[in-house]
Design a protein around this motif. Structure first.
Motif, mmCIF file in Angstrom:
data_model
loop_
_atom_site.group_PDB
_atom_site.id
_atom_site.type_symbol
_atom_site.label_atom_id
_atom_site.label_comp_id
_atom_site.label_asym_id
_atom_site.label_seq_id
_atom_site.Cartn_x
_atom_site.Cartn_y
_atom_site.Cartn_z
ATOM 1 N N GLU A 235 20.579 52.599 -31.177
ATOM 2 C CA GLU A 235 20.671 52.398 -32.965
ATOM 3 C C GLU A 235 20.790 53.953 -34.119
ATOM 4 O O GLU A 235 21.570 54.493 -34.728
ATOM 5 C CB GLU A 235 19.955 51.478 -33.793
ATOM 6 N N ARG A 236 19.966 54.831 -32.354
ATOM 7 C CA ARG A 236 19.558 56.076 -33.579
ATOM 8 C C ARG A 236 20.638 56.440 -33.064
ATOM 9 O O ARG A 236 20.329 58.237 -34.066
ATOM 10 C CB ARG A 236 18.271 56.413 -32.773
ATOM 11 N N GLY A 237 21.437 56.356 -32.186
ATOM 12 C CA GLY A 237 22.881 57.571 -32.520
ATOM 13 C C GLY A 237 23.215 57.923 -30.750
ATOM 14 O O GLY A 237 24.043 59.076 -30.971
ATOM 15 N N LEU B 12 25.440 45.912 -23.133
ATOM 16 C CA LEU B 12 24.885 46.171 -24.461
ATOM 17 C C LEU B 12 25.131 47.596 -24.527
ATOM 18 O O LEU B 12 25.437 47.774 -25.932
ATOM 19 C CB LEU B 12 23.310 46.717 -23.625
ATOM 20 N N ALA B 13 25.046 48.302 -23.580
ATOM 21 C CA ALA B 13 25.767 49.984 -23.793
ATOM 22 C C ALA B 13 27.154 49.859 -24.742
ATOM 23 O O ALA B 13 27.799 50.782 -25.724
ATOM 24 C CB ALA B 13 25.494 50.801 -22.865
ATOM 25 N N ASP B 14 28.101 48.333 -23.958
ATOM 26 C CA ASP B 14 29.640 48.704 -24.146
ATOM 27 C C ASP B 14 29.245 48.373 -25.470
ATOM 28 O O ASP B 14 30.718 48.058 -26.406
ATOM 29 C CB ASP B 14 29.810 47.933 -23.620
ATOM 30 N N GLU B 15 28.357 47.269 -26.363
ATOM 31 C CA GLU B 15 28.416 46.984 -27.690
ATOM 32 C C GLU B 15 28.149 47.814 -28.887
ATOM 33 O O GLU B 15 28.797 47.903 -30.187
ATOM 34 C CB GLU B 15 26.905 46.381 -27.798
ATOM 35 N N MET C 77 12.986 45.971 -22.444
ATOM 36 C CA MET C 77 13.244 47.159 -22.391
ATOM 37 C C MET C 77 15.044 47.164 -23.098
ATOM 38 O O MET C 77 15.717 48.073 -23.383
ATOM 39 C CB MET C 77 13.730 46.617 -20.980
ATOM 40 N N MET C 78 15.481 45.409 -23.134
ATOM 41 C CA MET C 78 16.987 45.949 -23.862
ATOM 42 C C MET C 78 16.169 46.195 -25.724
ATOM 43 O O MET C 78 17.728 46.906 -25.459
ATOM 44 C CB MET C 78 17.697 44.221 -23.868
ATOM 45 N N ASP C 79 15.611 46.128 -25.744
ATOM 46 C CA ASP C 79 15.392 46.301 -27.487
ATOM 47 C C ASP C 79 14.621 47.960 -27.036
ATOM 48 O O ASP C 79 14.984 48.770 -27.953
ATOM 49 C CB ASP C 79 13.830 46.128 -27.666
ATOM 50 N N VAL C 80 14.712 48.791 -26.434
ATOM 51 C CA VAL C 80 14.051 49.969 -26.221
ATOM 52 C C VAL C 80 15.430 50.830 -26.056
ATOM 53 O O VAL C 80 15.853 51.639 -26.908
ATOM 54 C CB VAL C 80 13.427 50.432 -25.345
ATOM 55 N N LEU C 81 16.865 49.726 -25.218
ATOM 56 C CA LEU C 81 17.749 50.515 -25.231
ATOM 57 C C LEU C 81 18.606 50.521 -26.619
ATOM 58 O O LEU C 81 18.900 51.408 -27.131
ATOM 59 C CB LEU C 81 18.700 50.149 -23.985
ATOM 60 N N ARG C 82 17.874 49.286 -27.013
ATOM 61 C CA ARG C 82 18.809 49.383 -28.787
ATOM 62 C C ARG C 82 18.418 49.605 -29.385
ATOM 63 O O ARG C 82 19.147 50.534 -30.715
ATOM 64 C CB ARG C 82 18.902 47.935 -29.575
ATOM 65 N N PHE C 83 17.377 50.686 -29.772
ATOM 66 C CA PHE C 83 16.468 51.226 -30.440
ATOM 67 C C PHE C 83 17.139 52.272 -30.619
ATOM 68 O O PHE C 83 17.519 53.411 -31.220
ATOM 69 C CB PHE C 83 15.306 51.056 -30.040
ATOM 70 N N TRP C 84 17.001 53.234 -29.301
ATOM 71 C CA TRP C 84 17.350 54.250 -28.951
ATOM 72 C C TRP C 84 19.573 54.782 -29.691
ATOM 73 O O TRP C 84 19.704 55.467 -30.128
ATOM 74 C CB TRP C 84 17.478 55.551 -27.477
#
Ligand code: NOJ
Length: 534
Positions: free
Chosen positions: A197-199, A257-260, A188-195
């Motif tokens: 990264e898309r902006g 994660l969001a803060d990154e 699920m963290m990868d899911v958040l990263r995916f979006w």
């Protein structure tokens, strides 16, 4: 992106969020269902309304058992709505219009068609078995505990193939993921990263307080206030199925994660009393959710004294640095104009947009869409279809946006998936556009005032004692002082100004303009600019 550069606060603190229900916003390809290209074509409308961000209800591949809240692939777009290229195009266009984009993240459950669940149910020793919550039947064959689904019936569904029950807090087509499993968390963290990264600019997190269940899955206590007028969800109190301490570890991980990624906002859907709701802000050392949704205005009676107390209690419950927020409509709640009528819906809009904190507006409320009749054969909401007649259905809040007077209201070229509201001709954007007294003009004015007056956007909140049916408060920023006085009743009420002040200007009324005579007309709300006299 240039954005209210004069306020050194994160964008979501002085901004307003506008919720779009993609199925019902704008259809661009003639299938009767809204889509991403349709939303893109209407961005000018949203930007000129004066909001700062759009939150899109789920757009991901889904069998649509719960209209997108049953996700079959977290990293793609359902063909009904478009594709990833259409999303990228919408995101770029939104950013170019000064609008942020917030996606709906649904971590508690997936669709039963998600490949993870298909694998999980394929055999007891599949590597994904533990990604969901499987248990044996009790010796008499009944479900493992007494938990009830939010949509009625047991929270457990028997799987004949592997002879175990799986847990679903909502529909059986929405199995709950097992957040005790570290591989689920990583995926699920990868899911958040995916979006990210898309902006995307943030996420609204669906039923955040549900994601961890008490170890051992003990029975929930019976609800002493349950009666047949309530849905089966309320037979028990969700003591062991929701709001477990470990949920805070997960929301802190989402936040880290969001803060990154810089200024990305997390909004949590959480229905809890203030003390437990506000715990989701986290602590300075371990921050969690920026805006745990505050649904108090939706859940409480429309009464000046009660609302004044609710606002004061919420303000008092906020932790240091916790930024407030307010909600008055959503795709799950009855339309505010249906609940209060047009005149008080205007007062409600003034309240929502003058309270301290980020407001979330729901599409169509700015048009004053109220009562909607939907014939039996056109009901779509699984909640209504499973527990009919209790008033739990959500279809009436999900009818298509009426844009103009053409057939199907400019929403679609064909009959939409849900009918239009009864009064769509007079409620359409085109019908209200040039009318300075319309609900749409009222919302635009209120949103414009929030941008013009820092006292409204970021100022302090000071309650004023309730007199009669008048809810009043001051917003202050530096020397700027605004008095908001709202008459929730049906007779004229006097208002008194704070000592040592006089009225410098009447900034807005919910009714037609007129000279101030010392009081409020019935159903009137006023925003007054004050000046000191002493
Ligand atoms: C909350 C969503 O807002 C609602 O529409 C949905 O049915 C449930 N969560 C389940 O995802």
């Amino acid at each position: 992106m240039p954005h209210n550069a004069s306020h050194p606060t994160p964008w979501w603190e002085n901004g307003a969020v506008y919720q779009i229900y993609p199925r019902s916003f704008q259809d661009s390809n003639g299938d009767g269902v809204g889509d991403l290209a349709g939303i893109e074509s209407r961005l000018d409308y949203v930007a000129t309304l004066g909001v700062d961000a759009i939150w899109l209800s789920p757009i991901f591949p889904s069998p649509m058992a719960d209209f997108g809240y049953d996700v079959a692939d977290y990293c793609d777009v359902d063909p009904l709505f478009g594709d990833l290229a259409a999303f990228d195009s919408l995101l770029a266009a939104a950013h170019a219009s000064g609008l942020r984009v917030i996606l709906d993240f649904v971590p508690n459950h997936s669709s039963d068609q998600h490949p993870w669940f298909v694998e999980s149910r394929s055999s007891r020793d599949n590597s994904k078995r533990d990604w969901y919550i499987w248990r044996d039947a009790r010796p008499d064959g009944s479900p493992p505990n007494n938990w009830t689904s939010d949509f009625g019936g047991s929270s457990w569904e028997w799987d004949a193939g592997t002879e175990q029950y799986y847990l679903h807090a909502f529909l059986k087509e929405q199995p709950d993921l097992n957040w005790h499993n570290l591989d689920v968390r990583a995926a699920m963290m990868d899911v958040l990263r995916f979006w990210l990264e898309r902006g995307v600019d943030g996420f609204r997190i669906d039923v955040l307080w549900h994601i961890i269940k008490a170890q051992g899955l003990p029975d929930n206590p019976p609800n002493p206030d349950y009666g047949p007028h309530l849905g089966e969800r309320d037979k028990v109190l969700q003591t062991n199925s929701t709001d477990q301490p470990e949920t805070h570890d997960i929301s802190a991980a989402f936040r880290a994660l969001a803060d990154e990624y810089g200024e990305r906002v997390l909004i949590g859907e959480i229905f809890l009393p203030n003390d437990r709701l506000c715990a989701y802000y986290g602590t300075p050392h371990r921050p969690e959710i920026h805006l745990p949704f505050n649904f108090a205005l939706l859940e409480n009676a429309w009464d000046a004294r009660g609302l004044a107390r609710i606002i004061a209690d919420y303000e008092a419950a906020l932790p240091p640095g916790g930024w407030p927020n307010w909600v008055i409509g959503s795709h799950d709640a009855p339309r505010i104009a249906a609940r209060l009528g047009e005149a008080q819906a205007r007062v409600a809009a003034m309240l929502l947009l003058t309270l301290r904190g980020t407001p979330t507006l729901y599409q169509g409320d700015e048009l004053g869409i109220g009562e909607v009749t939907i014939s039996q054969d056109r009901l779509r909401d699984p909640r209504e279809l499973r527990e009919p007649g209790l008033g739990l259905g959500r279809d009436r809040s999900r009818t298509p946006m009426p844009w103009d007077g053409s057939p199907h209201a400019g929403f679609s070229k064909v009959e939409p998936w849900l009918p239009l509201s009864d009064d769509w001709v007079k409620r359409s954007v085109a019908a209200q556009q040039g009318d300075t007294g319309s609900m749409l003009a009222h919302y635009r004015k209120l949103l414009a005032l929030r941008r013009e007056y820092p006292a409204l956007a970021i100022g302090d909140y000071l309650g004023v004692a309730v007199q009669d049916d008048v809810l009043a408060f001051e917003r202050r920023h530096g020397k700027e002082r605004l008095l908001i006085a709202l008459n929730l009743g049906d007779h004229e009420c006097p208002i008194s100004l704070p000592p040592g002040t006089s009225i410098a200007d009447i900034l807005h009324s919910t009714l037609s303009p007129r000279p101030f005579g010392g009081g409020l007309r019935r159903d009137e709300g006023l925003i007054l600019l004050l000046e000191g006299t002493s």
